[in-house]
Design a protein around this motif. Structure first.
Motif, PDB file in Angstrom:
ATOM      1  N   GLN A 138      43.374  50.419 -21.806  1.00 30.10           N
ATOM      2  CA  GLN A 138      43.540  49.943 -23.182  1.00 30.10           C
ATOM      3  C   GLN A 138      44.841  50.469 -23.780  1.00 30.10           C
ATOM      4  O   GLN A 138      44.992  50.566 -24.988  1.00 30.10           O
ATOM      5  N   GLU A 145      48.654  50.149 -24.647  1.00 29.91           N
ATOM      6  CA  GLU A 145      49.789  49.249 -24.858  1.00 29.91           C
ATOM      7  C   GLU A 145      51.022  49.865 -24.215  1.00 29.91           C
ATOM      8  O   GLU A 145      51.257  51.068 -24.344  1.00 29.91           O
ATOM      9  N   HIS A 154      49.309  44.647 -21.340  1.00 27.48           N
ATOM     10  CA  HIS A 154      49.776  43.700 -20.336  1.00 27.48           C
ATOM     11  C   HIS A 154      48.819  43.675 -19.141  1.00 27.48           C
ATOM     12  O   HIS A 154      48.538  44.722 -18.559  1.00 27.48           O
ATOM     13  N   ALA A 155      48.372  42.481 -18.761  1.00 29.73           N
ATOM     14  CA  ALA A 155      47.499  42.364 -17.590  1.00 29.73           C
ATOM     15  C   ALA A 155      48.210  42.851 -16.332  1.00 29.73           C
ATOM     16  O   ALA A 155      47.578  43.482 -15.465  1.00 29.73           O
ATOM     17  N   THR A 198      38.950  45.052 -18.341  1.00 32.00           N
ATOM     18  CA  THR A 198      40.018  44.532 -19.201  1.00 32.00           C
ATOM     19  C   THR A 198      40.649  43.295 -18.572  1.00 32.00           C
ATOM     20  O   THR A 198      40.950  42.318 -19.270  1.00 32.00           O
ATOM     21  N   LEU A 209      41.254  39.541 -20.067  1.00 32.59           N
ATOM     22  CA  LEU A 209      42.612  39.050 -20.321  1.00 32.59           C
ATOM     23  C   LEU A 209      43.034  37.879 -19.448  1.00 32.59           C
ATOM     24  O   LEU A 209      43.637  36.914 -19.919  1.00 32.59           O
ATOM     25  N   ARG A 237      45.705  35.165 -18.701  1.00 32.52           N
ATOM     26  CA  ARG A 237      46.819  35.480 -19.610  1.00 32.52           C
ATOM     27  C   ARG A 237      47.488  36.767 -19.169  1.00 32.52           C
ATOM     28  O   ARG A 237      46.854  37.635 -18.562  1.00 32.52           O
ATOM     29  N   GLU A 238      48.741  36.952 -19.566  1.00 34.61           N
ATOM     30  CA  GLU A 238      49.428  38.231 -19.369  1.00 34.61           C
ATOM     31  C   GLU A 238      49.130  39.165 -20.532  1.00 34.61           C
ATOM     32  O   GLU A 238      48.949  40.363 -20.345  1.00 34.61           O
ATOM     33  N   SER A 239      49.088  38.622 -21.740  1.00 32.86           N
ATOM     34  CA  SER A 239      48.889  39.456 -22.930  1.00 32.86           C
ATOM     35  C   SER A 239      48.439  38.557 -24.074  1.00 32.86           C
ATOM     36  O   SER A 239      48.305  37.344 -23.918  1.00 32.86           O
ATOM     37  N   TYR A 240      48.252  39.155 -25.236  1.00 33.19           N
ATOM     38  CA  TYR A 240      47.853  38.358 -26.395  1.00 33.19           C
ATOM     39  C   TYR A 240      48.956  37.390 -26.804  1.00 33.19           C
ATOM     40  O   TYR A 240      48.683  36.319 -27.340  1.00 33.19           O
TER      41      TYR A 240
END
Length: 337
Positions: free
Chosen positions: A148, A150, A162-163, A193, A197, A200-203
């Motif tokens: 978790q 960033e 980031h995945a 996680t 996710l 996707r790579e990220s939000y």
């Protein structure tokens, strides 16, 4: 095409300490942990000592900053400079410039490479001290709560989850769990996680070139997820001279996103990994088209142009191109016959 030209180029970027400079340009005449891991992938199965020597150099680097690792196995970094840096001078010292130092994927990549090297019979571990470093890096990821955490990610940019970073850490922890103590919970947290996710790579990014690492070299995702990642990357990011890293990337953007050369052989390696030989074949010619006669494969072609940037050759680009063409040699031979 003489693939041995690639080895000559890589040897020019090999330092006396065994590590590799990312490029010979002024901007990239540094050692990145991640770049070294990818650069020595072709040597995992050969008889030379290039793989071992590169990891020995990185172990020396970690020994130099062991005091820092010790602090942050118990105290989570608050400022970027407190993270284990990903980029160093050619004599393996930290650099004073502010940088996106929070790059958890680089630590995961290193751990993965140690475990892979060990399983391939490479003497990557010299003594108990090296093994202690491995354990401390595992403890560092635990302290970070990497699942978790960033970070700046593989492209050293936006701070977010980031995945590809979490995936690298999961792969690294899995790789060394027979060598040192890795709590199963540590791996499970990362996997949870990723389930949330992916693909996707990220939000902020629906897809990203960095996600290919979860297919090759990490072999971390199931086939369905791998196919979704490959579809998104090839449909949305693939261009003529390479792949863009992600949509609206501003790096070397002159009206369009820059095209990173290693994206094409990387896609080919991923299809090869999945046993999709017909798709892999498509990338043989695409890869050959971005390799000059002298094998000095660029980092990228500037967006909106047909001009490579100054980071030529890029060790990572040369390495993945060489690796893909040697892995698919059998396919090319069958085509000829």
């Amino acid at each position: 095409m003489n693939v041995n030209g690639a080895l000559e180029v890589l040897d020019r970027m090999r330092l006396s300490n065994g590590a590799y400079t990312a490029s010979v340009s002024n901007d990239y005449n540094y050692v990145w942990i991640r770049d070294v891991v990818y650069t020595v992938l072709p040597f995992l199965n050969d008889t030379s000592d290039r793989y071992e020597k590169a990891y020995h150099a990185l172990f020396e680097l970690f020994r130099t900053y062991e005091w820092k690792i010790d602090i942050h196995t118990e105290q989570k970094p608050q400022y970027l400079f407190e993270y284990i840096h990903s980029r160093y001078s050619t004599d393996l010292k930290e650099l004073p410039e502010e940088w996106g130092h929070a790059q958890n994927d680089a630590i995961g990549a290193f751990l993965w490479g140690v475990g892979e090297g060990y399983r391939h019979g490479k003497k990557v571990l010299r003594d108990e001290h090296d093994l202690r470093i491995v354990q401390k890096l595992v403890n560092y990821l635990e302290c970070l709560q990497y699942w978790q955490s960033e970070d700046n990610g593989i492209w050293e940019e936006n701070i977010e989850i980031h995945a590809s970073s979490i995936g690298a850490c999961v792969a690294g922890l899995n790789s060394v769990k027979m060598l040192v103590n890795v709590k199963e919970e540590l791996i499970k947290r990362g996997e949870e996680t990723l389930r949330f996710l992916l693909p996707r790579e990220s939000y902020t990014k629906e897809t990203d070139l960095a996600l290919l690492s979860l297919i090759y070299p990490y072999r971390l995702v199931d086939r369905d997820t791998a196919l979704k990642i490959l579809h998104n990357v090839s449909e949305r990011l693939e261009r003529t001279n390479g792949c863009i890293r992600y949509e609206r990337d501003l790096y070397y953007n002159e009206g369009q996103e820059a095209e990173w050369c290693f994206g094409l052989p990387w896609l080919g390696l991923c299809y090869h990994e999945l046993g999709m030989m017909n798709k892999a074949k498509e990338y043989i010619e695409k890869t050959k088209n971005i390799i000059p006669e002298n094998w000095e494969v660029p980092e990228l072609y500037i967006g909106g142009s047909n001009i490579p940037n100054g980071n030529t050759p890029l060790a990572w680009s040369v390495s993945l191109s060489y690796l893909f063409l040697t892995k698919t040699k059998m396919i090319r031979t069958e085509q000829v016959t």
